[in-house]
Structure formats: C-alpha cells, structure tokens
Design an enzyme around this catalytic site. Structure first.
Site, mmCIF file in Angstrom:
data_model
loop_
_atom_site.group_PDB
_atom_site.id
_atom_site.type_symbol
_atom_site.label_atom_id
_atom_site.label_comp_id
_atom_site.label_asym_id
_atom_site.label_seq_id
_atom_site.Cartn_x
_atom_site.Cartn_y
_atom_site.Cartn_z
ATOM 1 N N GLU A 1 18.112 -16.651 72.117
ATOM 2 C CA GLU A 1 19.295 -16.207 72.854
ATOM 3 C C GLU A 1 19.838 -17.194 73.879
ATOM 4 O OE1 GLU A 1 21.076 -13.377 72.271
ATOM 5 O OE2 GLU A 1 19.768 -13.250 70.519
ATOM 6 N N SER B 1 -6.264 48.000 66.748
ATOM 7 C CA SER B 1 -7.709 48.093 67.019
ATOM 8 C C SER B 1 -8.242 46.912 67.811
ATOM 9 C CB SER B 1 -8.471 48.183 65.703
ATOM 10 O OG SER B 1 -8.026 49.292 64.982
#
Lengths: 765, 172
Positions: free
Chosen positions: A174, A458
């Site tokens: 770059e 239950s």
C-alpha cells in the site's frame, strides 16, 4: 487602482488565511475528538466455560474434537509446530495449546499429546518435555458477540503484537514510503500517474496509508476534488499530530478486509482469524502477504470468492516485498510456492441462542445496550458447549424419532411443529450447562425453558411427597380407592394412568409408579396449604391454588423453576441460584462483575436424601424403569410427568453430578398422545449417554438424620428375623422411623427354627 | 454296608446339630420394649451395589418392587475425577493464600463439579466467603462441609471452628 487591487488581495488573502486557520482548527478538533476518544465500537464477546481434561476422564471423542475445531485449532498432517495447531490420529490428538491467562499463573502454550482409549483419556503428556500433565484446561470458547448496528467484527491488536512480516507486507502493498513522507507522497502520486497513463488504466493508486486512514475515518466515499483536498489536509494534519507508529496501528485496526454475511471484517487481527484461523502473531509470510493484498479490494481478492485471484495478488505483494528488499529472494520463492490455504468456511454462528437470549435478559439489567455492543466486554458464562451440543442433538433426534414413529405428530407448518426443550444444570452450584429452548431457533425464538408456562403434571408429585415426609414414611399406606373431591360447585375425581388393583399402596410405590389416586389422598391428608407453602419455598413463582388437583401438577410453572427446585433434592437440600453469567471483564482486563454459586438451604439433607431414595425407585422399578433398556447403567433418580390429555411430557432426572429436564409438547397445547416416559425420557437417556464425562456413577451420601431399617414387606413394620417371610431394607427419617416390630408374623419357636433351618439347608442343595 | 449307613446317619446328625446351633444363635424372639431399637446400619456404611445391568426390568409385584435402591460406598477409591478435583482444590487453596477469594471460589466450583462429594471444597468455599465478608453464604457452605466431613476427626474441628468464626462475625 493597483494599490486598491493589492489592498483587496491582501485582505482576501488575510481572510483566506484566517478562514483556513479556523478550518484547520475545526478539523484538528475533529481529529482530536475522534482519536482521543473511543476509536471503535467493539462488540462484547460471550464465552463458554473452559474445559478440563485429565487422565482417566471418560469422554465423548466426537464432541471433544468438535470443540477443538470450534476453538479454532487447525488440523495439520504432521505434529503441531505452533500454537493453535493440532494433529489427529486414531488413538491420540496432539495439540499445540495457546497461551491461557489463569488466575494462579498464566500458562504459556505448549504441545501436548492426549491419548485415548475407546472412551477415555488415557494420558496427557507434554511433547516438548515428555512430562505427564495431571490436569489441563482448554480455553473458553466464543459462543457469540453482541453487535451494534454497524456489525463490525474487529480484534484489536497493538502494533507490537503485529509481526514485522505483516507490517512489511502491508507497506509493500500500500505505501512503501510510509515512514518517509508527511501524509502525502508526491513521488508516489507522480509514479502512480505515470503507470496509469502508460497503461491507459487505473493500475496504481497514490493514496498513502495516512490518506486511506483519513478517508476511512473522516470522509464519505464520493470522489470529488473537494473531498480529495480535505483528505490531503487531514492526512497532513494527522502526521503532524501523531507519530507514524500510532497512525499505522490505527490503520491496521481500522481497514476493511472483507465480509462475512452481514458482518464486516475489520483490521488485520480479525482478518487473520477469519481467513487463516489464527491470531495475527502466528501468520507466516505467505499469509501476511495475502492479507496485505486484500486491502486494495477485499471482496474482489477474497480467497473465498476466487482463490486464484487472491493468490495472484498475494504473489504481487511478495514480489513487491522482495523488490523493496524487505525479504530475500529465497523467502519470496518459498512464499510463492506456498499454497494458499484459507481455513474452512465456518459460518459465524451464535451457539446456544436460547441461552444467549437468557443471558442478554440478565445483562440488560446490568448494562445499557450501547455498552454491550460497543465497549468490548468479555462475558464468561457457565455454558459447557459439549453439553449444549449433546443436548441440541438429543432433542433433535428425539423429536424426529417421535414424528417418525407417530406420524400424527407431524405438522407441515414449521411454527406448529412438535416442540421440545432441554435444560442441563449442575445441581450443587446451579451452573446452567446447557439450555435448548426449542427445536429450531430460526423459526421460533420463544424460550420454552425460561418463558413458557406449562403444567408439570406428575413431575410436581415429589413436592407433595416431600410435604408428607414429616408424618409419613416410605412404607406408610395411602388409599388407592377411587374417590371424588368436592370443589366449590363441582366434584372432581382423580384417575390412575393405569389400573392399580390394590386398595392401598405404600408411599414409595405411589411415587415410583406415579399413582394419582394415592397421591391426592396423601395431599389431602398433608394439607394443600402445606404443599403450596412447600412449593413456594422452592421459589416456584407462578400462582398456586390449594385445590386437590394441585397434587397432580394441574397448574402452570416455568420449566427453569421446576429444574431448579429438583436441584435442591440433588444438592442435599440447598436451592442454588440458576447461574449463567460468571464474569464480565472490560477491555483492560478488569473484572466488572463476578458471580458465584449462591445457595440457600430449603430442606434438610435428610429430607433431600429421602426424596432421592424415593425418586431412585422411579428409575429402578417405576415409570422411568425403561431407562435401563436405554443404556442408563448408572444410579439415577428422576420423575416422569404427563399432563391432562397428554399435552405435556416431562422427564427430570439427576445424579449427584448433573440434572437435566426434558419437556416435549406442542406450543398450542395439542395432545402428543404420549406420556413423559415415552416422549421425554428417551431424550434424557440419549443426552446422558452422550456425556460420559458427567457420569461418575456415584450416589448420594446418607446424611445424619436418616436411618436404614429392615422391615417386613407385608406390614411395613420392623422385621422379625426368621419370622417375616419377606423383608427388605428401607430408609427412614430418624424421627419417624418405625419402632414397632411386625405384628403379623409371630416369633417362631425353637422347634420351628430347627425345621426352618433344615428346610433352608435343603433349599441350598 | 452298615458302616456306610452309619456314616449317613452321623452326617445327618451333624447337620441337624449345626442347623440348630446356627438358628439359635441368630434367632430373635419378640424383643422387649427396652431393646426394641435394632442395630443402626449407619455406623457401618454398606458397599456400593454393582452397576445395574442394562436389561429390561420386568414389572414386579408390589412387595418385590419396593426395594431400597442403593447405598453409598464406604470409602470410595479415588477415581480420576476425584484426583482431578483435588488438583483444583490445591489451586484454589493457593488463590486463597494469595487473598484472591473470587478467583478461588471459581476454581473450587470447578472442583465441586468434578467431585460434589468432597467436603473440603465446601469448607474452602466457606472460607472464601468469609474472606469476602458474605457470612450467609459462608454459613451455607459450612453446613455442606459439616455434612460431608462428618466423622472425619481431622477435619471436623476445623469445620466447627469455622462455624464459630461465622457465628461470631458481625451481622451483615
């Protein structure tokens, strides 16, 4: 005239100068504000609990290897050479562990061999020194991140953490003259123009790293002269205000480097994990060059989109590095020959989404949403990802199996499908190890563990029996005669699930076989208010009414609260707080919040033990006895639950080490035509069989206050040896253990003893 | 022939005598009111039952079905989990020594996960809570330590002393 022109020009220049000064001051203020404050919004990351490994540990190898892959360990064909690598063979896994911060002493990474037998870890041995390792901790696993609206993924790295190779590659790609210019590289612009004019195309850009940063940070993407001038101005000012290393560090963390679905990948730290599955410090030359090459056009050069294009760009960067003498020709040649191997395309996936939602609801009480999405917290949880994976798989398999076996359970609309939920907890600490709030999070985010209100049926009975422990014993007889109960303006008659011919049954049997008529008889004798109060002690928050049907669980509760209440049985009578969040750590590593197991005694250890004993009968001889057919070999206690018209199927089972709740049903309350034993219990068994690590085979210790007596099986009174024909051992609370000897079987005379003795001798032959 | 028959008669006699002696030695007449408390079995814990075979459990009669499921082992041989848990206990102790109660609790919780039957871990968690000044939690964990270390003469004095320290701590 000339004089006036000069005066006007001078004034114009002065105004221009003053204007420029003010503009520059304004820009400088913006830069200062942007750079001195918080630069990025960093999502908070959520982690699972860490994993312990030790020799002799039973383990599910498949789940373990999946975990290593999720942790980002890369499979290699040779022995691992650097942190984050692993080599899998038939009988061992070699792992190069990563550095792990620990409370006592930070552990540097080292290579270790984990040898397996069929289902056990045989040994843990360091590959560098040959020492055996008694206990090994694997790092926590990231399960999700809390994003802000920008959905940027970013792993911040300090410049000193970034290897020279990466810095050189980025500069070669770059801005080779980064350390020599002052924000704008005139020479670079001229060279770029020359290259572009010669090739009649835009081949090279002249933007420096500082300009790119200025563009990314402060400017909009449009291409105008005004914007370009502003970019140049900001770049020059940036260079004046900050040193080169600071600018480079910000740039390396800021740059956009790709896209994963809706998440953007920003910075080299995140990019190295995303593309190569390793921290930036572990990148090699070829990988560093590939990442540097991406900066120009991350999606165009992405190795996931076009590997050859990415490789060509990488090679360009390698050549540029060699041309600029950043690497030798030999290094370049080696780099060029290195194949480009991005990690497998593993989707970013939130693990345990229902658990994460539950966690979020608690975090929202502690922190504002902006803090969670922007301040980069690390949130450590109790989740065990292996248990979570096993729970999700067991639920999926279980529900699919039910739909195959009972086609009437199938629904075409995904929103109406048969649903299920699983919660796994560690009873003593209340740690939530896994939470599956539904079958498919993408089609329904409703969490059936924390948000649903369902009748327990239950599964509530243990709390009725617990309430009776003060005045009844396991051998006390309950009426099993059909009976109607008068309620306000109606009568209600409980019925048994299966016909039970006996008119009276013992407490132990009534619970083991989940006998409704006898349970209601017990509830009425104990007192419904007593049961309501008992349930409240267990922090059941939903309203309970003292109706006889309460005994059969005909009221709604939150599954999480039911599981928590059962934890008290499995934890010697202490009720743990259901813990999901352990720790919140800020970016600097300071603990903002720490949470530990907090417990409260709700019943005595003796009562808890009695309940464990009674609920073990459910598994040994009662409604859950099919567990033995499903491979559950270890001692366990539990209770099935089925509600009216088979709307809900439950099984809550536990050992001293682990507790799991399974619920199956339809969201709209339609019947599933199956009991808890048929629908929920097999899922529990499947889950437990997948978690050998959590199965110690231990049972509960008999505490003070519980005694064991030999009783006559006919009368339930203390047995008289050689007189009572059937005897067995039974546990009692010390305060209500039987004192009377069997009244039915009389002591035998000496002659009877002799004859019986002879009979016994012959029986032996 | 005769001697053979005699041998049989003598053998029967010996068996009869042995049976009589055995039966008399073990038989109980209905006890008097004063000796009605049978020998408690809690003082000598029974060995652990063998693992259950994974076989279909046929439904039994009511009398047969009501069997006390299992008992705890007397002195469990240290399993790999227990050994690993002990390693963590040692780490936790070092953290306590360094005055890091939060870190120590986190480690002890891991130790408890591996071996919930170890009373030492509860004792040290209580110690960490004392260090943090949270006495209600210290009390809870001390109770668990008391339960699991009951009968351990080397540990119980420490557990008792800890309980006294908790009780004498100023109210929160």
């Amino acid at each position: 005239m000339l004089r006036w022109c000069l005066i006007y020009s001078a004034w114009a220049l002065l105004f221009l100068f003053i204007g420029s000064v003010f503009y520059c001051m304004s820009l400088s203020g913006q830069i200062e504000e942007r750079f001195s404050g918080r630069r990025w919004s960093i999502p908070s990351r959520v982690f699972s609990a860490s994993t312990m490994l030790y020799p002799g540990q039973s383990t599910n190898r498949e789940l373990f290897l999946n975990k290593l892959r999720r942790l980002g360990y890369r499979e290699t064909v040779r022995s691992p050479k650097s942190q984050g690598e692993m080599h899998i063979s038939d009988s061992a896994v070699d792992i190069f562990l990563r550095d792990l911060p620990q409370a006592l002493e930070d552990r540097p990474g080292y290579p270790v061999r984990i040898r397996f037998s069929s289902s056990q870890i045989v040994s843990l041995q360091r590959l560098d020194s040959g020492e055996s390792v008694p206990l090994l901790e694997l790092e926590p696993e990231e399960i999700t991140s809390f994003f802000g609206p920008e959905r940027e993924r970013r792993q911040l790295v300090a410049l000193k953490q970034v290897p020279r190779l990466v810095l050189d590659a980025v500069m070669a790609a770059e801005d080779m003259r980064f350390y020599r210019h002052h924000g704008v590289d005139v020479l670079g612009v001229v060279r770029a123009m020359y290259v572009n004019v010669r090739s009649f195309a835009i081949r090279q850009g002249g933007s420096t790293i500082t300009q790119q940063l200025a563009k990314s940070y402060f400017l909009t993407p449009e291409r105008t002269l005004r914007r370009k001038l502003k970019e140049v101005l900001i770049s020059v000012m940036l260079e004046g205000m900050y040193d080169k290393d600071q600018i480079l560090e910000i740039y390396l963390n800021e740059i956009y480097l790709g896209q994963r679905g809706s998440d953007s990948i920003n910075g080299v730290g995140e990019a190295s994990l995303f593309y190569f599955g390793k921290p930036v410090g572990e990148l090699n030359l070829a990988e560093a060059a590939a990442i540097a090459g991406l900066i120009r056009a991350p999606n165009y050069y992405s190795p996931y989109k076009n590997k050859e294009r990415c490789r060509a760009r990488r090679d360009q960067v390698l050549r540029a590095m060699e041309r600029n003498r950043l690497i030798s020709t030999a290094q370049m040649e080696a780099g060029l020959k290195t194949p480009l191997e991005p990690v497998r395309f593993a989707a970013y996936r939130t693990q345990a989404p229902y658990f994460v939602d539950y966690l979020s609801s608690q975090l929202n009480a502690l922190y504002p949403p902006e803090a969670l999405t922007g301040l980069g917290f690390s949130l450590y949880t109790t989740l065990d990802t292996q248990v979570q994976e096993a729970a999700e798989a067991a639920l999926q398999r279980g529900l699919s199996r039910l739909e195959r076996a009972f086609p009437k359970l199938k629904r075409s609309n995904p929103k109406e499908r048969l649903q299920g939920a699983v919660l796994v907890m560690q009873p003593k600490t209340g740690h939530i190890l896994a939470m599956v709030g539904g079958r498919d999070y993408s089609s329904s985010q409703f969490n059936r563990i924390t948000q649903a209100r369902r009748q327990p049926g239950s599964a509530f009975k243990p709390f009725v029996f617990l309430s009776g422990l003060d005045s009844f014993t396991p051998v006390s007889l309950l009426s099993n005669e059909p009976r109607s109960y008068r309620l306000a303006d109606m009568t209600w008659e409980p019925h048994n699930y299966e016909p039970i011919p006996e008119g009276q049954v013992t407490i132990r049997r009534a619970l083991a076989e989940s006998i409704n008529v006898a349970t209601v008889d017990l509830a009425m004798r104990v007192g419904l208010d007593t049961i309501v109060n008992s349930a409240k002690t267990f922090q059941i928050s939903t309203p309970l009414q003292p109706y006889p049907s309460l005994a059969l669980g005909a009221f709604e509760l939150i599954p999480l609260e039911l599981a928590r209440a059962y934890c008290a049985f499995a934890a010697d009578g202490v009720l743990p707080y259901p813990l999901s969040l352990k720790e919140v750590i800020d970016e600097r590593g300071s603990a903002l919040e720490r949470r530990h197991a907090t417990i409260r005694t709700v019943i005595s250890p003796a009562r808890a033990f009695m309940m464990n004993s009674l609920l073990a009968s459910v598994v040994e001889q009662g409604t859950a006895r099919s567990l033995r057919d499903l491979g559950v070999w270890f001692p366990a206690a539990g209770k099935t639950g089925t509600t009216n018209e088979f709307r809900d199927a439950w099984f809550i089972g536990y050992t001293p080490d682990i507790l799991a709740l399974v619920w199956v049903g339809f969201d709209n309350g339609q019947s599933i035509y199956l009991s808890g034993a048929r629908a929920a219990l097999p899922i529990w068994a499947d889950l437990m069989n997948s978690l050998p690590d959590y199965i110690s085979g231990e049972w509960f210790r008999q505490p003070a206050g519980v005694v064991k007596r030999t009783i006559c099986t006919v009368t339930g009174q203390l047995a008289i040896e050689n007189s009572c024909l059937g005897t067995r051992e039974e546990y009692f609370l010390e305060e209500n253990s039987p004192a009377e000897y069997c009244s039915l079987h009389k002591p035998i005379t000496p002659l009877e003893q002799i004859l019986r003795g002879i009979g016994n001798v012959f029986k032996r032959f | 022939m005769f001697s053979k028959d005699f041998k049989w008669i003598r053998l029967c006699g010996v068996i009869l005598l042995a049976v009589t002696i055995c039966s008399c030695a073990t038989s109980t007449t209905r006890p008097s009111a004063s000796d009605r408390v049978p020998q408690a079995s809690t003082s000598a814990p029974l060995p652990a039952p063998p693992p259950q075979a994974a076989q279909p459990a046929a439904k039994q009669s009511a009398a047969q079905a009501e069997v006390v499921p299992r008992e705890e082992p007397a002195e469990p041989a240290p399993t790999p989990r227990m050994v690993a848990s002990l390693q963590l206990t040692e780490q936790g102790k070092m953290l306590l020594d360094r005055n890091k109660p939060d870190d120590a609790i986190a480690v002890f919780e891991r130790a408890i996960q591996l071996n919930p039957g170890s009373g030492q871990n509860y004792f040290y968690v209580a110690e960490a809570w004392i260090m943090k000044g949270t006495m209600d939690q210290a009390r809870e964990f001390n109770s668990l330590a008391r339960m699991y270390l009951a009968g351990d003469t080397s540990w119980m004095p420490r557990v008792e002393a800890q309980a006294r320290r908790i009780a004498s701590a100023p109210a929160e």
